[in-house]
Write an enzyme that holds these catalytic residues in place. Sequence first.
Site, PDB file in Angstrom:
ATOM      1  N   ASP A   8       6.992  -1.203   2.878  1.00 50.68           N
ATOM      2  CA  ASP A   8       7.984  -1.533   2.045  1.00 50.68           C
ATOM      3  C   ASP A   8       7.988  -3.116   1.845  1.00 50.68           C
ATOM      4  OD1 ASP A   8       9.512  -2.110   4.348  1.00 50.68           O
ATOM      5  OD2 ASP A   8      11.168  -1.032   3.931  1.00 50.68           O
ATOM      6  N   CYS A  65       7.213  -1.009   8.042  1.00 48.19           N
ATOM      7  CA  CYS A  65       8.728  -1.260   7.426  1.00 48.19           C
ATOM      8  C   CYS A  65       9.415  -1.978   8.492  1.00 48.19           C
ATOM      9  CB  CYS A  65       9.147   0.086   7.168  1.00 48.19           C
ATOM     10  SG  CYS A  65      10.155   1.090   8.229  1.00 48.19           S
ATOM     11  N   THR A  67      11.594  -1.477  10.961  1.00 48.00           N
ATOM     12  CA  THR A  67      11.460  -0.846  12.348  1.00 48.00           C
ATOM     13  C   THR A  67      10.550  -0.015  12.633  1.00 48.00           C
ATOM     14  OG1 THR A  67      12.906   1.028  11.553  1.00 48.00           O
ATOM     15  CG2 THR A  67      14.055  -1.052  12.494  1.00 48.00           C
ATOM     16  N   HIS A  98      -3.592  11.972  23.594  1.00 48.73           N
ATOM     17  CA  HIS A  98      -3.100  13.165  23.512  1.00 48.73           C
ATOM     18  C   HIS A  98      -2.486  13.894  22.565  1.00 48.73           C
ATOM     19  CE1 HIS A  98      -2.122  12.099  28.193  1.00 48.73           C
ATOM     20  NE2 HIS A  98      -3.046  11.917  27.754  1.00 48.73           N
ATOM     21  N   HIS A 133      -4.644  18.853  25.929  1.00 46.16           N
ATOM     22  CA  HIS A 133      -3.413  18.459  24.889  1.00 46.16           C
ATOM     23  C   HIS A 133      -3.873  19.304  23.775  1.00 46.16           C
ATOM     24  CE1 HIS A 133      -2.938  15.145  27.378  1.00 46.16           C
ATOM     25  NE2 HIS A 133      -4.368  15.090  27.429  1.00 46.16           N
TER      26      HIS A 133
HETATM   27  C1  RB5 Z   1      14.854  -1.860   4.953  1.00 48.39           C
HETATM   28  O1  RB5 Z   1      16.098  -2.846   4.859  1.00 48.39           O
HETATM   29  C2  RB5 Z   1      14.811  -1.124   6.446  1.00 48.39           C
HETATM   30  O2  RB5 Z   1      15.780  -0.285   6.387  1.00 48.39           O
HETATM   31  C3  RB5 Z   1      13.461  -0.494   6.267  1.00 48.39           C
HETATM   32  O3  RB5 Z   1      12.477  -1.467   6.288  1.00 48.39           O
HETATM   33  C4  RB5 Z   1      13.117   0.206   7.668  1.00 48.39           C
HETATM   34  O4  RB5 Z   1      13.499  -0.572   8.760  1.00 48.39           O
HETATM   35  C5  RB5 Z   1      13.678   1.676   7.748  1.00 48.39           C
HETATM   36  O5  RB5 Z   1      13.311   2.195   8.826  1.00 48.39           O
END
Ligand code: RB5
Length: 159
Positions: A8, A65, A67, A98, A133
Amino acid sequence: MKIAIGGDHVGQLLKPEIIEFLKKLGHEVKDFGTYTTERTDYPIYAKQVAESVVNGEYDKGVLICGTGVGISIAANKVKGVRAVCCSEPYSAKLSRQHNDTNILAFGSRVVGLELAKMIVEEWLSAEYEGGRHAKRVEMISEIEEKQNLDNDSNIKLNC
Ligand code: RB5
């Protein structure tokens, strides 16, 4: 290897450099977007990359993204995907050995560029070990199959 990559607007902060890195390692890379930092929704790119991997068009997928969490959850909804979200190389490597992961996800707000490169390199160079596994990975697929069968019969019952 043929690698599909996507992310994203937040992932876009790292994606161009990761693409360059993958190319330097000798991989063929297809960027499924997004291509700018304009706000967008990570499931769009998770779905495209995930489908391109499970249909065999690409060998592996990389998703970024903020996180790595949302985009990996979305990718894992596509049948046949085993996406790992991780922020260090040890889990990345073990997830290949695994769990036979076929998609790697991480967050541009969590890892810096050099750590991200290390994670990508460990993940791509590790081989699935099979053996003990394999049974567990098959059990994961069985959960997926069962879920689909249950959904199908629910659809039929509702008709
Ligand atoms: C976008 O603000 C953020 O929520 C997205 O990039 C991501 O971290 C979602 O898991």
